[in-house]
Enzyme design. Sequence first.
Site, mmCIF file in Angstrom:
data_model
loop_
_atom_site.group_PDB
_atom_site.id
_atom_site.type_symbol
_atom_site.label_atom_id
_atom_site.label_comp_id
_atom_site.label_asym_id
_atom_site.label_seq_id
_atom_site.Cartn_x
_atom_site.Cartn_y
_atom_site.Cartn_z
ATOM 1 N N ASP A 21 -43.750 16.427 10.366
ATOM 2 C CA ASP A 21 -43.564 16.900 9.757
ATOM 3 C C ASP A 21 -43.921 18.627 10.484
ATOM 4 O O ASP A 21 -45.223 18.652 10.227
ATOM 5 C CB ASP A 21 -44.464 16.783 8.421
ATOM 6 C CG ASP A 21 -44.059 17.486 7.140
ATOM 7 O OD1 ASP A 21 -43.247 17.910 6.580
ATOM 8 O OD2 ASP A 21 -45.431 18.068 6.740
ATOM 9 N N GLU A 75 -37.315 17.181 9.105
ATOM 10 C CA GLU A 75 -36.403 17.825 7.733
ATOM 11 C C GLU A 75 -35.712 18.775 7.658
ATOM 12 O O GLU A 75 -35.673 19.855 9.037
ATOM 13 C CB GLU A 75 -37.731 18.331 7.072
ATOM 14 C CG GLU A 75 -38.201 17.859 6.410
ATOM 15 C CD GLU A 75 -39.948 17.997 5.689
ATOM 16 O OE1 GLU A 75 -39.623 17.764 5.238
ATOM 17 O OE2 GLU A 75 -40.451 19.361 6.026
ATOM 18 N N CYS A 119 -44.246 8.255 -1.195
ATOM 19 C CA CYS A 119 -46.000 7.678 -0.589
ATOM 20 C C CYS A 119 -44.926 6.608 0.649
ATOM 21 O O CYS A 119 -43.342 5.905 0.622
ATOM 22 C CB CYS A 119 -45.556 6.069 -1.531
ATOM 23 S SG CYS A 119 -46.672 5.223 -0.616
ATOM 24 N N CYS A 151 -44.867 2.030 -0.496
ATOM 25 C CA CYS A 151 -43.608 1.497 -1.845
ATOM 26 C C CYS A 151 -42.961 2.173 -2.025
ATOM 27 O O CYS A 151 -41.857 1.929 -2.508
ATOM 28 C CB CYS A 151 -45.140 0.970 -2.444
ATOM 29 S SG CYS A 151 -45.661 2.994 -3.649
ATOM 30 N N ASP A 204 -49.745 14.898 4.562
ATOM 31 C CA ASP A 204 -48.548 15.626 6.476
ATOM 32 C C ASP A 204 -48.191 14.060 6.960
ATOM 33 O O ASP A 204 -46.789 14.319 7.283
ATOM 34 C CB ASP A 204 -48.985 16.660 7.181
ATOM 35 C CG ASP A 204 -49.290 18.167 6.004
ATOM 36 O OD1 ASP A 204 -48.320 18.546 4.906
ATOM 37 O OD2 ASP A 204 -50.344 18.798 6.117
#
Length: 427
Positions: free
Chosen positions: A187, A282, A349, A352, A379
Amino acid sequence: MKADTGRKYRLYPAPDAKRRLTEWGHTTRAVWNIALEQRVYVYRQRGHTLRSTEQCKHLTSARADLDWLADLPAQCAQQVLRNLDRAYENFWNPDLAAAFPARKKRGHRLSIPFPGQAVEVRKLNRHWAEVRLPKLGWVRFRLSRALGGTIRNATVTRDGTGWYISFGVHTGARPAPPNGRPDCGVDFGVASSAYVSTEPAPRIMPPTLTGAETARLKYMQRKQARQLTYAKKHNGGRYSNRLRRTIAAIGKIRARQANRRADFTHKLTTDLTKNHGMIGIEDLRVKNMTRSAKGTAAAPGRNVRQKSGLNRAILDNVPGERRRQLEYKARKHGSELVAVPAFHTSQTCAACGTVDPDSRKGCGRLFACTRCGHEDDADHNASVEIEARARRTGGSVTNSTRSTAPVRVPAPRRRRTREAPKHADAS
């Protein structure tokens, strides 16, 4: 044979060679601007697109009439026209996000291109070598690393710290086999320059300027503003020697800053590709992220200074350059680069899969899932989510900016359950 790698060295020309290279640099800029203007004019008038083969004929006749153009080696001027062809091809290519070729300003970095057959290199000793340039002869450069292949082209440039020569070299290297290293997600951010999913702490880029250098840069910029105002009022806009020295001093500080930024970027990308088999990042739209908030006179923007500061911080971390380096270094070190959509990576998250903006209130450093209670650095949580998305793409390299990797659907918002109305018992 096409060049498949580059080599850059520090060049040490003599004073007379420096003066002549400076003149050549401005001449190549003029050739680029004139050739571009000619192409635009011909297309508007006749609908015809000029190419370098046609413009080379005009170049030959112009060299017979203009002494300053004739002083530039013919191979350099022809190479400028070929580079303009490549700029047009990149603009026409739908797979590239290249803009229309732009004119070069006087303050643009000096650059003199040479074809491979016009230069010759010979090694002097372990640390020094010489390159033979047309009309200049042999010029020494620091042999900081071996060339390792056949020279296909060369470019002489100058920045605030001095002169450099770059060689396009054909090495014939093939993509390395998979290195078998573990996968990771990265990230890229501002507070954390790079947070790797397999590491407990972020990688922070050191300040590119010291406190003294920042103060000197601010002082020199103010001095330049005063000298520019004086030049416009009293010298008809002509630059004085003092103003030129001020601009050179600012350029030296900026070049030192860029070199430190590039040093951190190269070390980061090399380490990632060597030690990981798959790297997920990304698919960022840097132009959209750094768009100005200035607005218009009718509809002025808000928080313009804050947004401009954020834009500088984003560009200082050069996410586009990091991706470019990861792409070619991944092939060299047996790794794979996978670009995934950046949609909701900071709000998902990693434990989950719940997407909830309330999990990261105020865009702080803490991520606390509202569903499962998972807590982590925001991050680092995003880097783990990026790695998970990259694995779901099947491990294929994604070089396009239109990635189609699956994205987790946000969880439905929890609604408040109203209590059933209490009805009075019928008496």
